[in-house]
Design a protein around this motif. Structure first.
Motif, short mmCIF file in Angstrom:
data_model
loop_
_atom_site.label_atom_id
_atom_site.label_comp_id
_atom_site.label_asym_id
_atom_site.label_seq_id
_atom_site.Cartn_x
_atom_site.Cartn_y
_atom_site.Cartn_z
N LEU A 19 0.86 -1.19 0.00
CA LEU A 19 0.00 0.00 0.00
C LEU A 19 0.89 1.23 0.00
N TRP A 21 1.16 3.90 1.64
CA TRP A 21 1.69 4.42 2.91
C TRP A 21 2.62 3.40 3.57
N ARG A 22 2.84 2.28 2.89
CA ARG A 22 3.77 1.30 3.48
C ARG A 22 5.13 1.31 2.79
N LEU A 40 -7.64 6.63 7.01
CA LEU A 40 -8.10 5.25 7.16
C LEU A 40 -9.05 5.07 8.33
N VAL A 45 -9.57 0.90 2.81
CA VAL A 45 -8.24 0.99 2.21
C VAL A 45 -8.31 1.28 0.71
N TYR A 120 -6.00 6.49 19.31
CA TYR A 120 -5.65 5.57 18.23
C TYR A 120 -4.58 6.17 17.31
N ASP A 138 -8.16 0.16 17.21
CA ASP A 138 -9.36 0.49 16.44
C ASP A 138 -10.26 -0.76 16.41
#
Ligand code: ADE
Length: 351
Positions: A19, A21-22, A40, A45, A120, A138
């Protein structure tokens, strides 16, 4: 305890979805982690991916976001809903510039004080971007950990959440806080599903109490949510002689910071508020539009009309009101609810 944590972190490294953001550099950039985690929170996603990519391309760092016009930020958020997230994100960026020299702070309390950052998000940013083990609990994590440890308290209760949060902290393996944190989220999103979890693919299968006791269907325990509060409303789509639409800016409330169609009210009251006199005599109904927000359900009667005095005897729109063309409407930050109203009016009038 951390054996299980390590098994999860290793599973995440081997199996996680690719993904945006990874990417390694993104994961080390606290600003990008903050953007992705806020997106998110209430967005799936698959939906968030293109929004995230566009957002960080347009606002690559805290300063560019802090200095942008609010309308540009909201326009990039358009379609994601829950716009307070976008407004808070920009306020957080401004606070980071003002109070932390443009770098997100590591300290939990300092993160937690930023607008829109709850337990969170603070936990996710600390764990993922700074590698500091901090629970980020979450809905997915509540499910995974209540099954893992056979926790049968109501997950809406603070005591249950605390127990799950403490369990997460105890499981996080030294040096692997980021992989463990995202591993919990990933397991919840891809394996430990609410219905029909795929326990054969789970790295925690042998240690999981719900699996070994055949209780995955019973956990987590949740009390039913109250249904969203219903609200009956009207929306008036006023067009001028050139086919432009009259829109109103909402300063606060559920849709604060966004543009939308006004409520229908008497011609005098409407004119006093907007500076435009609608032709309510000639108004026609374009049907009903429904939109569900988290805690509210709007049912809107849509009416379409022209202006009473096309020659412009009224003063014309007051501040916070505008006549917009179709293209201008598309570019404005407008909530999904009012995009549906526009669509109903378009279908009805054929324009
Ligand atoms: N949901 C919340 N945070 C997430 C993340 N980092 N990756 C995937 N899903 C998430």
């Amino acid at each position: 305890m951390t054996d299980a944590g390590l098994a999860l972190a290793d599973w995440f490294t081997a199996h996680c979805r690719d993904l945006p953001w990874r990417e390694a550099a993104t994961r080390l950039d606290p600003y990008r982690v903050l953007v992705s985690e806020l997106m998110l929170q209430q967005t799936r996603v698959a939906t968030a991916i293109p929004y995230f990519v566009r957002f960080v391309a347009r606002f690559p760092d805290v300063r560019s976001l802090a200095e942008a016009p609010e309308g540009d930020v909201l326009a990039l958020w358009k379609g994601l809903g829950y716009y307070s997230r976008a407004r808070n994100l920009q306020k957080a960026a401004q606070a980071v510039v003002r109070e932390h020299g443009g770098r997100l702070p590591e300290a939990y309390d300092a993160l937690r004080r930023l607008p829109g950052v709850g337990d969170y998000t603070a936990g996710a940013v600390r764990s993922i971007a700074f590698g500091l083990a901090t629970p980020a609990v979450d809905g997915n994590v509540l499910r995974v950990l209540s099954r893992f440890d056979g926790i049968d308290g109501d997950v809406a209760l603070p005591a249950t959440r605390r127990r799950i949060s403490d369990l997460s902290a105890a499981l996080s393996p030294p040096g692997r806080a980021a992989d463990f944190c995202e591993g919990l989220m990933e397991l919840g999103a891809t394996v430990c599903l609410p219905k029909s979890p795929e326990c054969t693919a789970c790295p925690w299968r042998d240690a999981c109490i719900a699996f070994t006791e055949g209780r995955t269907a019973e956990l987590p325990v949740k009390r039913p949510k109250p249904p969203p509060e219903r609200s009956e409303r009207t929306a008036l789509v006023v067009r001028d002689g050139e086919g432009r639409l009259l829109v109103e800016y909402r300063e606060s409330g559920l849709l604060g910071g966004l543009w939308g169609f006004p409520e229908r009210e008497s011609e005098d009251a409407f004119e006093a508020r907007s500076g435009v006199r609608p032709d309510l005599e000639g108004a026609r109904s374009a049907g009903v539009v429904a939109h569900v927000f988290t805690h509210r359900r709007w049912r809107m009667e849509v009416s379409v009309c022209g202006v009473a005095d096309a020659a412009g005897a009224a003063d014309g729109p007051k501040p916070k009101w505008r006549w917009v063309t179709e293209a201008e409407f598309e570019a404005l930050p407008v909530s999904k609810a009012f995009q549906k109203v526009r669509e109903a009016a378009r279908v009805f009038t054929g324009t």
